[in-house]
Design an enzyme around this catalytic site. Structure first.
Site, short mmCIF file in Angstrom:
data_model
loop_
_atom_site.label_atom_id
_atom_site.label_comp_id
_atom_site.label_asym_id
_atom_site.label_seq_id
_atom_site.Cartn_x
_atom_site.Cartn_y
_atom_site.Cartn_z
N GLY A 5 0.50 -0.97 -0.48
CA GLY A 5 0.04 0.44 0.11
C GLY A 5 0.64 1.74 -0.01
O GLY A 5 1.95 1.29 -0.80
N CYS A 64 6.95 5.83 14.76
CA CYS A 64 8.23 4.25 15.30
C CYS A 64 9.25 4.46 14.11
O CYS A 64 10.23 4.18 14.66
CB CYS A 64 7.90 3.12 16.20
SG CYS A 64 6.26 3.60 17.47
N ARG A 120 1.51 11.37 13.39
CA ARG A 120 2.71 11.97 13.02
C ARG A 120 3.04 10.87 12.14
O ARG A 120 3.00 9.52 12.04
CB ARG A 120 3.89 10.46 14.48
CG ARG A 120 3.57 12.22 15.58
CD ARG A 120 4.41 11.38 16.51
NE ARG A 120 3.14 10.61 17.47
CZ ARG A 120 3.91 10.03 18.39
NH1 ARG A 120 4.70 10.38 19.02
NH2 ARG A 120 3.31 9.41 19.06
C1 UGA Z 1 5.15 -0.47 15.84
C2 UGA Z 1 5.39 -1.49 15.62
O1 UGA Z 1 5.01 -2.76 15.32
C3 UGA Z 1 5.55 -2.32 17.09
O2 UGA Z 1 6.52 -3.47 17.81
C4 UGA Z 1 6.74 -1.25 18.35
O3 UGA Z 1 6.33 -1.40 19.78
C5 UGA Z 1 6.43 0.29 17.88
O4 UGA Z 1 6.13 0.50 16.38
C6 UGA Z 1 6.99 0.76 18.60
O5 UGA Z 1 8.09 1.36 18.31
O6 UGA Z 1 6.50 1.40 19.47
P1 UGA Z 1 2.99 1.14 15.48
O7 UGA Z 1 4.23 1.70 14.54
O8 UGA Z 1 2.29 1.74 16.61
O9 UGA Z 1 4.02 0.02 16.16
O10 UGA Z 1 2.00 0.26 14.17
P2 UGA Z 1 2.00 -0.67 13.27
O11 UGA Z 1 1.04 -1.69 13.24
O12 UGA Z 1 3.36 -1.89 13.04
O13 UGA Z 1 2.02 0.01 11.59
C7 UGA Z 1 3.13 0.86 11.57
C8 UGA Z 1 2.71 1.21 9.77
O14 UGA Z 1 2.93 0.39 9.33
C9 UGA Z 1 0.87 1.77 9.70
O15 UGA Z 1 1.43 2.87 9.07
C10 UGA Z 1 1.16 0.81 8.77
O16 UGA Z 1 -0.50 0.96 8.44
C11 UGA Z 1 1.86 -0.25 7.86
N1 UGA Z 1 1.62 -1.16 7.73
C12 UGA Z 1 1.46 -2.40 8.48
C13 UGA Z 1 1.92 -2.02 6.47
O17 UGA Z 1 2.04 -0.43 5.45
N2 UGA Z 1 1.70 -2.62 5.94
C14 UGA Z 1 1.71 -3.72 6.35
O18 UGA Z 1 1.90 -5.05 6.59
C15 UGA Z 1 1.64 -3.91 8.02
#
Ligand code: UGA
Length: 454
Positions: free
Chosen positions: A276, A283, A350
């Site tokens: 996507g 993070c 963010r």
């Molecule tokens: C991330 C990590 O997943 C956590 O393990 C970590 O603790 C956290 O950072 C941190 O360091 O505090 P987070 O940023 O809350 O967590 O969100 P995620 O669910 O990991 O998603 C991050 C981004 O990746 C989002 O924008 C999501 O849309 C995107 N994403 C996620 C994708 O584009 N494709 C995917 O397959 C999965």
């Protein structure tokens, strides 16, 4: 056990409330009186599903205060979870961490306290905090005789929007210290999670396959690096699938099938392979940058991590190019953007792809309408320049639009009556920025369906 948590931001609050829920006596200290008042009244200052309920369930074991004198003495464990904002040059501003460590040192009085760095801090910060603690402690006139302390790192891996689940049922717990007694104390603190002996809250049931949680007990530097390496790996997994996605578009392959086909290999795994517009949030961007900066301190380049960042940024520009390829002229076009938060179930903006995409479109003369089910208020506060383009209703984001982009896959958008939407738009063009709407379905409903892969 007696626990003190410094900082009631996202990480601190989740840690404090969860440990209180597990039966520990927790005092959370925050210098922001308004926040403390709000928490004392049982209200949660952050948007996180289930947090209000957990706060209510844990209330008997929880105290909120602005006073270190009240929070630190007697604590077996002190978690420091203060904010580490980026300074002008991109490096983390450790001012709050320093002053929190000094305040902690001035109030330590237990025979042994573990001071845990819970904020995501540069590798080596454990040693730095240890030095501050020792210096401040040595300056005290009222130094207790029997008072030892040691620093540990205990990185968190929780995802916003899933914080409670990820805290109570984690894939692993990582603790790192160069002091063996600290590791024993933290091992004891986390026993209920490691052995899964607690009764799960009704709003966060234990997943069927959760048994014992692995504990990685290691040295300080390794624990600090685990945090960065984990986030960088997840970020590059997403960037990898997005890079392959672009190639899939060119050769006529279906990236959904390709991602499924590789993800079923257990060595690769299917999670974080959703193609996507790419990742956002506080993070991945910050941590990949910090990792590269740490490498640079050792004269060591990290091209894989750098590429993950570049590809992620490129995805945002590609979203705009897709629209331009289809509409030919962006000037004067009305484009709806669905989702402002960087991912569903949070109001966090963010590094949200939506903001970059909106700005790129505006720079090319398009008129944007942004909608989000939850993040609207925050958006108005934090993004005053874009605020006039907010649509309070979903329909407003489609109304008379030339195209609409699904940027954040909120359930509300997935469950939308898309058949009705066709009639609201000037031209029913949808760019599926999260690869979740289904080409066949959208085409059947009358949309011109565009995917990020072309
Ligand atoms: C991330 C990590 O997943 C956590 O393990 C970590 O603790 C956290 O950072 C941190 O360091 O505090 P987070 O940023 O809350 O967590 O969100 P995620 O669910 O990991 O998603 C991050 C981004 O990746 C989002 O924008 C999501 O849309 C995107 N994403 C996620 C994708 O584009 N494709 C995917 O397959 C999965």
């Amino acid at each position: 056990m007696k626990v003190c948590v410094v900082g009631t931001g996202y990480v601190g609050l989740t840690t404090g409330v969860s440990l209180a829920f597990l039966g520990h006596q927790v005092t959370c200290v925050d210098l922001d009186q308004d926040k403390v008042d709000m928490l004392r009244a049982g209200h949660c200052p952050i948007y996180e599903p289930g947090m209000d309920d957990l706060l209510a369930e844990a209330a008997a074991n929880l105290t909120f205060t602005t006073s270190y004198e009240q929070a630190v003495p007697g604590a077996d464990v002190v978690f420091v979870a203060v904010q580490t904002p980026s300074a002008a040059d991109g490096s983390p501003d450790l001012r709050y961490l320093r002053s929190a460590a000094e305040s902690v040192a001035q109030n330590l009085d237990n025979d042994f306290t573990v001071v845990v760095n819970k904020s995501t801090v540069p590798i080596g910060s454990g040693n730095w905090v240890d030095a501050i603690l020792r210096d401040s402690f040595a300056l005290r006139d009222d130094r207790p005789e029997q008072c030892e302390f040691a620093v540990a790192s205990n990185p968190e891996f929780l995802r916003e929007g899933n914080a409670i689940h990820d805290t109570l049922f984690p894939d692993r717990i990582v603790i790192g210290s160069d002091n063996p007694r600290s590791l024993e104390v933290l091992n004891r603190l986390y026993r209920p999670i490691i052995n899964q002996t607690f009764t799960a809250p009704s709003f966060a049931p234990r997943p069927d396959d959760t048994t014992a949680v692995p504990l990685v007990s290691t040295d300080l530097a390794s624990a600090e690096l685990i945090k960065y390496a984990a986030n960088a790996f997840l970020a590059l997994k997403i960037s990898f699938v997005n890079e392959i996605g672009q190639l899939a578009g060119k050769v006529g392959a279906d990236i959904t099938e390709v991602a499924r086909g590789i993800g079923l290999d257990q060595r690769i795994g299917s999670r974080f392979l959703q193609p996507g517009v790419g990742w956002g949030g506080s993070c991945f961007g910050k941590d990949t940058k910090a990792l590269i900066a740490t490498g640079a301190e050792y004269n060591y380049e990290m091209p894989i991590v750098q590429a993950a960042r570049d590809i992620n940024q490129r995805q945002r520009a590609i979203a705009v190019e897709r629209l331009q390829d289809e509409l030919r002229i962006l000037k004067g076009r009305r484009i709806g953007l669905l989702g402002i938060a960087f991912k569903p179930n949070t109001d966090d903006l963010r590094d949200s792809p939506s903001l970059d995409i909106a700005n790129l479109l505006i720079a090319r003369g398009a008129r944007v309408r942004l909608h989000d089910p939850i993040a609207g208020e925050r958006f108005k506060r934090e993004q005053p320049e874009l605020a006039p383009f907010l649509s309070e209703t979903i329909d407003g984001a489609f109304d008379d639009c030339d195209a609409v982009v699904l940027v954040t896959e909120w359930a509300q958008y997935l469950e939308l009556d898309w058949g009705k939407v066709v009639g609201l738009m000037r031209t029913p063009i949808v760019l599926d920025g999260r690869n979740v709407l289904g080409r066949d379905r959208m085409t059947r409903l009358g949309f011109k369906y565009l995917s990020m892969a072309g």
